[in-house]
Design a protein around this motif. Structure first.
Motif, PDB file in Angstrom:
ATOM      1  N   GLN A 258      70.190  20.263  97.831  1.00  0.00           N
ATOM      2  CA  GLN A 258      69.857  21.163  96.717  1.00  0.00           C
ATOM      3  C   GLN A 258      71.099  22.119  96.509  1.00  0.00           C
ATOM      4  OE1 GLN A 258      66.171  23.299  97.012  1.00  0.00           O
ATOM      5  NE2 GLN A 258      65.410  21.747  98.432  1.00  0.00           N
ATOM      6  N   GLY A 259      71.330  22.412  95.050  1.00  0.00           N
ATOM      7  CA  GLY A 259      72.498  23.220  94.622  1.00  0.00           C
ATOM      8  C   GLY A 259      72.439  22.979  93.125  1.00  0.00           C
ATOM      9  N   GLY A 260      73.798  22.638  92.801  1.00  0.00           N
ATOM     10  CA  GLY A 260      73.978  22.486  91.314  1.00  0.00           C
ATOM     11  C   GLY A 260      74.482  23.978  90.475  1.00  0.00           C
ATOM     12  N   TYR A 261      75.081  23.374  89.449  1.00  0.00           N
ATOM     13  CA  TYR A 261      75.733  24.565  88.486  1.00  0.00           C
ATOM     14  C   TYR A 261      74.812  25.413  87.779  1.00  0.00           C
ATOM     15  CZ  TYR A 261      75.350  20.702  84.992  1.00  0.00           C
ATOM     16  OH  TYR A 261      74.951  19.698  84.304  1.00  0.00           O
ATOM     17  N   ASN A 262      73.618  25.012  87.907  1.00  0.00           N
ATOM     18  CA  ASN A 262      72.717  25.978  87.224  1.00  0.00           C
ATOM     19  C   ASN A 262      72.514  27.253  87.947  1.00  0.00           C
ATOM     20  OD1 ASN A 262      71.780  24.529  85.365  1.00  0.00           O
ATOM     21  ND2 ASN A 262      69.859  23.892  86.012  1.00  0.00           N
ATOM     22  N   ASN A 263      73.081  27.321  89.515  1.00  0.00           N
ATOM     23  CA  ASN A 263      73.012  28.556  90.081  1.00  0.00           C
ATOM     24  C   ASN A 263      74.138  29.613  89.596  1.00  0.00           C
ATOM     25  OD1 ASN A 263      71.522  28.131  92.945  1.00  0.00           O
ATOM     26  ND2 ASN A 263      72.171  26.207  92.614  1.00  0.00           N
ATOM     27  N   TYR A 264      75.068  29.218  88.264  1.00  0.00           N
ATOM     28  CA  TYR A 264      75.693  30.224  88.196  1.00  0.00           C
ATOM     29  C   TYR A 264      75.412  31.113  86.713  1.00  0.00           C
ATOM     30  CZ  TYR A 264      78.521  28.408  91.845  1.00  0.00           C
ATOM     31  OH  TYR A 264      78.790  28.274  93.304  1.00  0.00           O
ATOM     32  N   ASP A 265      75.663  31.827  86.614  1.00  0.00           N
ATOM     33  CA  ASP A 265      75.420  32.595  85.164  1.00  0.00           C
ATOM     34  C   ASP A 265      76.295  32.082  83.998  1.00  0.00           C
ATOM     35  OD1 ASP A 265      74.014  34.434  86.537  1.00  0.00           O
ATOM     36  OD2 ASP A 265      75.367  35.849  86.814  1.00  0.00           O
ATOM     37  N   LEU A 266      75.815  32.407  82.571  1.00  0.00           N
ATOM     38  CA  LEU A 266      76.274  31.803  81.503  1.00  0.00           C
ATOM     39  C   LEU A 266      78.036  32.081  81.585  1.00  0.00           C
ATOM     40  CD1 LEU A 266      73.929  32.336  78.844  1.00  0.00           C
ATOM     41  CD2 LEU A 266      74.844  30.216  79.463  1.00  0.00           C
ATOM     42  N   LYS A 267      78.428  33.098  81.909  1.00  0.00           N
ATOM     43  CA  LYS A 267      79.917  33.370  82.045  1.00  0.00           C
ATOM     44  C   LYS A 267      80.578  32.335  82.828  1.00  0.00           C
ATOM     45  CE  LYS A 267      79.843  37.032  85.710  1.00  0.00           C
ATOM     46  NZ  LYS A 267      80.339  36.313  86.410  1.00  0.00           N
ATOM     47  N   ASP A 268      79.879  31.837  83.715  1.00  0.00           N
ATOM     48  CA  ASP A 268      80.491  30.865  84.703  1.00  0.00           C
ATOM     49  C   ASP A 268      80.258  29.436  84.534  1.00  0.00           C
ATOM     50  OD1 ASP A 268      81.934  32.702  86.286  1.00  0.00           O
ATOM     51  OD2 ASP A 268      80.341  32.907  87.495  1.00  0.00           O
ATOM     52  N   LYS A 269      79.407  29.100  83.102  1.00  0.00           N
ATOM     53  CA  LYS A 269      78.968  27.792  82.889  1.00  0.00           C
ATOM     54  C   LYS A 269      79.813  26.714  82.868  1.00  0.00           C
ATOM     55  CE  LYS A 269      77.045  25.121  78.915  1.00  0.00           C
ATOM     56  NZ  LYS A 269      76.045  24.232  79.905  1.00  0.00           N
ATOM     57  N   TYR A 270      81.100  26.748  82.122  1.00  0.00           N
ATOM     58  CA  TYR A 270      81.781  25.721  81.994  1.00  0.00           C
ATOM     59  C   TYR A 270      82.802  25.586  83.411  1.00  0.00           C
ATOM     60  CZ  TYR A 270      80.266  25.286  77.541  1.00  0.00           C
ATOM     61  OH  TYR A 270      79.177  24.979  76.442  1.00  0.00           O
ATOM     62  N   SER A 271      83.132  26.797  83.934  1.00  0.00           N
ATOM     63  CA  SER A 271      84.021  26.870  85.214  1.00  0.00           C
ATOM     64  C   SER A 271      83.359  25.987  86.068  1.00  0.00           C
ATOM     65  CB  SER A 271      84.149  28.211  85.655  1.00  0.00           C
ATOM     66  OG  SER A 271      84.833  29.000  84.769  1.00  0.00           O
TER      67      SER A 271
END
Length: 945
Positions: free
Chosen positions: A560-573
């Protein structure tokens, strides 16, 4: 599958079935003739028809049948342009023994789907009919060969069927309209040196398709569909003698015309002069520059020395393309991509060409830089180390295919025999080919490549330069045709070209080997036939030993994980973190040097992150398994930071995105998805914009990569393939059990992206061609179950059949359309179905209504018995093939880990399919399509005609 000549573009090797370098085989000489594989039964009937038969059991209980006709669009008369292709269509509209749709209905009843399996294609020089059949019943083989026989000489060509097919061909033509087509048609007379190829494009002319007299297509069929221009290919799980007897039974009676038309060989003359042409189109999405030298006649390979020349050409283009790749990795590279090929524009010719994608860079500078790189090769040649790298890659490639020779796909072998019939491509057999490769690779020196420089010598060969693209923009001033010629001439006469500097590269991936961990627990799953090891660093390894391929090991890791764990400011990073890491390199290696370090190795590992999952994917040959593990350790623990590579990558992505919204379909799909996702910023755009890419931060991207992959807590690794358990255990303890693990619990996150509720309509008017696209999205929330997902598959199979029968054949409103979709578990339980119908603007309303009618009838009446049984037969036909696939089992086991699938359902798949009935499909369709969430989008042209 690409032929060798086309594969030269990619540096691939598809010339023969290939062989390992085994020193016990007899020596051969360059003057030896290339032999023909004795395991293939080849014969010629008295009427001139040729046949190829090969017993091959991968996949089991299936055979690949082909009817090959040496005729294509170049044989068309003036009033027949497009009718070679239409003749191929007419074969599916009925023959003397099979009424219209009888062939398709019969094949669908035994699990063969039209379009996916059953198909055909027409090119400039040939027409090929593709018929895969199951052979679990002996009668299927005879029926299949009988179908080929009917196509060969008994197509009925009824007036009504011809008239009905006209509209379908027009719709197929319409699908190809757009910037690429408009540009290509302006270039063809120059590209093909004003030969017949320039004026016999297989799709033909709409004006002729609409108005030709019936006899024109019948005349084409009479003239060119004759046994002395045909071959029958049968490869698969068949009895060779029985197949040969059937071919003789059905094809021996065929006769050639009394006064047969002679086959005309179309000559493509050399370019008469050196010239340039610039073609722009406001809907084009990128710039392309090509430099093409005059064609040269393709030589048939008869001797080992002929094969050597072909292999050297492959190595030569691969070396040059590697140099171009290295340049694109440099800061401020003059182009996004450049490469050379020796692909032919027709079956009888090959052509040395240079392709350049400048992005939004200066086109003149891009052309100049690329030509200078060719001049570097002309003046200084290539280095021994470059040759050695390509020799190692070639030997490794040949070894792997040889090791997997028992699992060669029947479809791939059939393509090889087709090429033998059409262009005399040799088929020597694996053992003989081993000796050829051994002799050639051991003998190669830089001198062997010097003759190829003549392909690039502009003093002895005229050339053509083309520049195509969106036109002049604010950031790019296009050169004129005369300026392009001047740039090329100056670059070819440049005095400042220096020799290529090759840098020695270490092949040691890890400076220091990690201290091993341990296996603390072992379990077995007797049903799945897997074994699991629990490791000392809070990870787990599950493996399944198979015999599907003798030299393939696949790896995946998941948690389990994924880039959904990051806020919008980090979306593309976050979303681009794995891509950025791969480009910057790992440990002591950047992307270029890592590729060189892996020369001769068949091993790869890539970190992967989706919205809800962290993991790795990889593969290797048996002998390179430790390399896979070392790559895994390297990529998990040692991402590099390279600010120049990062800046170079972001600049490239911005250039690629710059003109993407010039394409009307991109604008349409982007608008449709934003409506569907209610403009949720987490959903983003179909294409990353410059503004999106400006949000990517180098150090934050690397930090996110390390957070997700340098801590493997809770990750489960899966291996499937030809595994030696003792070796696997050694490498698992050494390289996986030693990976860093904090004991942290990782999870996934739902960021609230949902499909819009209710009924919505959107129309976009964009594009200059008279074409439309209907796109409907049905969505909703429903508890996930394997049973409901299976019903969704059956529903899409049935509706796709109805789209072909009703919207294509009866209404004649489309050439092809589809519905796809299903259920998903994460980030929330939901379903979606997407209908796509490319068509003419005048048919939009009719097709929307027709699609609704088919869905409504599926809900109210359920599927008819015939349709349901055909859909079930297709799935039942595919499942045994899946069970013999390493990739299938890798996916099933990783899905069991997370989000957690029901393996009992998959193991008893056939039982569940057989127990599905019309009533249950009707009920499922009601849940899917009557929930009230429907988006209907229509792309129309700017001006309707």
């Amino acid at each position: 599958m690409l032929s060798l000549k086309k594969a030269l573009i990619l540096g691939a090797f598809s010339f023969f079935s290939v062989a390992i370098l085994n020193p016990v085989l007899a020596q051969v000489k360059f003057t030896d003739s290339l032999t023909f594989d004795p395991s293939i039964k080849v014969g010629n009937l008295a009427n001139g028809l040729k046949y190829y038969i090969k017993r091959n059991t991968t996949p089991a209980q299936k055979a690949e049948l082909r009817l090959v006709v040496k005729t294509g669009s170049v044989n068309e008369d003036e009033d027949q342009q497009g009718l070679a292709h239409m003749t191929e269509h007419m074969a599916f509209n009925g023959t003397k023994k099979f009424k219209k749709n009888d062939i398709i209905s019969y094949l669908e009843s035994i699990g063969v789907s039209f379009g996916n399996d059953l198909n055909a294609y027409t090119n400039f020089d040939e027409t090929v009919y593709i018929l895969p059949i199951p052979t679990d019943q002996s009668s299927n083989l005879e029926k299949g060969i009988q179908v080929l026989n009917e196509w060969a000489h008994n197509v009925t060509m009824k007036d009504a069927d011809i008239d009905n097919e006209r509209n379908i061909i027009i719709e197929e033509s319409r699908m190809g309209l757009g910037a690429d087509d408009r540009i290509a048609r302006k270039l063809f007379p120059k590209l093909f040196s004003d030969s017949r190829y320039a004026y016999r494009i297989p799709i033909g002319k709409d004006s002729i398709i609409k108005n030709f007299k019936y006899d024109a297509i019948r005349r084409y069929y009479r003239d060119w569909y004759r046994p002395n221009l045909m071959a029958v290919v049968v490869v698969g799980d068949v009895n060779v003698s029985a197949a040969e007897n059937l071919i003789k039974k059905y094809f021996s009676p065929l006769k050639n015309p009394v006064n047969e038309r002679p086959v005309v060989t179309v000559n493509v003359p050399p370019y008469k002069t050196t010239e340039a042409i610039v073609v722009t189109d406001k809907e084009a999405t990128d710039f392309n520059i090509s430099l093409m030298y005059s064609v040269t006649p393709r030589k048939v390979e008869y001797l080992v020395e002929d094969y050597k020349r072909t292999l050297i050409k492959q190595l030569f283009t691969s070396i040059i393309n590697q140099r171009f790749y290295e340049i694109t990795q440099q800061p401020n590279a003059p182009y996004l991509y450049a490469g050379v090929s020796l692909a032919g524009i027709s079956k009888n010719y090959e052509q040395f060409s240079l392709s350049i994608y400048p992005g939004t860079n200066d086109a003149s500078k891009a052309l100049e830089a690329a030509i200078k790189e060719l001049e570097r090769v002309k003046k200084f040649g290539i280095t021994k180390s470059e040759i050695d790298i390509q020799k190692r890659n070639t030997a490794s490639f040949f070894e792997k295919i040889y090791n997997e020779r028992k699992s060669s796909l029947s479809s791939d072998l059939a393509e090889e025999y087709i090429r033998n019939f059409l262009v005399n491509e040799p088929v020597p057999g694996i053992e003989k080919e081993y000796a050829y490769v051994k002799l050639i690779l051991e003998s190669l020196t830089p001198k062997d490549f010097s003759d190829l420089v003549s392909y690039m010598d502009a003093n002895d060969n005229n050339y053509l330069i083309t520049l195509t693209g969106p036109g002049t923009g604010d950031d790019m001033d296009l050169p004129s045709e005369s300026e392009l010629l001047a740039v090329a001439k100056n670059a070819m006469n440049s005095k400042d070209v220096t020799a290529y500097e090759d840098v020695a590269v270490s092949t040691i991936l890890l400076d220091k080997l990690p201290a091993p961990g341990t296996i603390v627990k072992e379990t077995k799953d007797l049903i799945l036939k897997t074994k699991s090891w629990y490791l000392s660093n809070n990870t787990k390894v599950t493996f399944k030993i198979t015999d599907f391929k003798d030299d393939q090991i696949l790896m995946a890791a998941r948690r389990q994980g994924g880039y959904n764990n990051y806020d919008l400011k980090d979306k593309y990073s976050a979303e681009l973190s794995t891509t950025i890491a791969n480009l910057m390199g790992f440990g002591n290696f950047d992307a270029v040097t890592l590729n060189k370090a892996l020369a001769g190795k068949t091993a790869n590992v890539t970190a992967s992150m989706s919205a809800t999952v962290d993991g790795f994917y990889g593969n290797s040959s048996v002998k390179d398994l430790e390399t896979l593990f070392q790559l895994l350790y390297l990529k998990a623990t040692s991402p590099r930071v390279d600010s120049m590579q990062f800046a170079n990558y972001i600049d490239k992505r911005k250039q690629q995105a710059y003109y993407q919204f010039s394409n009307p379909e991109t604008v349409f799909i982007d608008s449709l998805l934003k409506l569907k996702n209610e403009n949720n910023p987490y959903a983003g755009s179909i294409v990353e914009t410059a503004e999106d890419l400006n949000e990517v931060q180098l150090y934050r991207a690397v930090e996110i990569y390390r957070e997700r992959f340098s801590d493997v807590s809770g990750m489960e690794f899966v291996f499937v393939g030809s595994i030696n358990e003792d070796s696997l255990k050694l490498f698992v303890e050494k390289y996986i059990a030693s990976l860093p693990s904090s004991g942290k619990t990782f999870g996934w996150k739902d960021v609230g992206v949902r499909s819009a509720k209710g009924i919505h309509n959107i129309e976009i008017n964009k594009g200059q061609e008279d074409k439309s696209l209907i796109c409907q999205i049905y969505s909703g929330e429903i508890p996930y179950s394997e049973d409901m997902e299976l019903k969704a598959q059956i529903i899409t199979t049935i509706l796709n059949k109805k789209i072909n029968e009703e919207l294509r054949e009866k209404i004649q409103g489309i050439y092809s359309g589809s519905i796809s979709g299903g259920l998903t578990k994460l980030p929330y339980n939901n379903f979606y179905f997407i209908v796509q119908l490319p068509c003419g603007p005048d048919k939009v309303d009719v097709l929307i209504a027709a699609m609704k009618k088919e869905i409504d009838e599926l809900i109210s009446k359920g599927p008819g018995k015939k349709d349901l049984e055909a859909a079930k037969a297709e799935l039942l036909h595919q499942h045994p093939l899946s069970l013999r696939s390493n990739r299938y089992w890798l996916e099933q086991i990783t899905e069991k880990i997370f989000p957690g699938n029901d393996m009992e359902f998959n193991l008893n798949y056939e039982y569940y399919i057989k127990n599905i009935n019309s009533k249950s499909i009707s009920a499922a369709a009601k849940l899917f399509f009557e929930n009230g969430n429907i988006i209907t989008g229509v792309l129309n042209p700017e001006v309707k005609k």
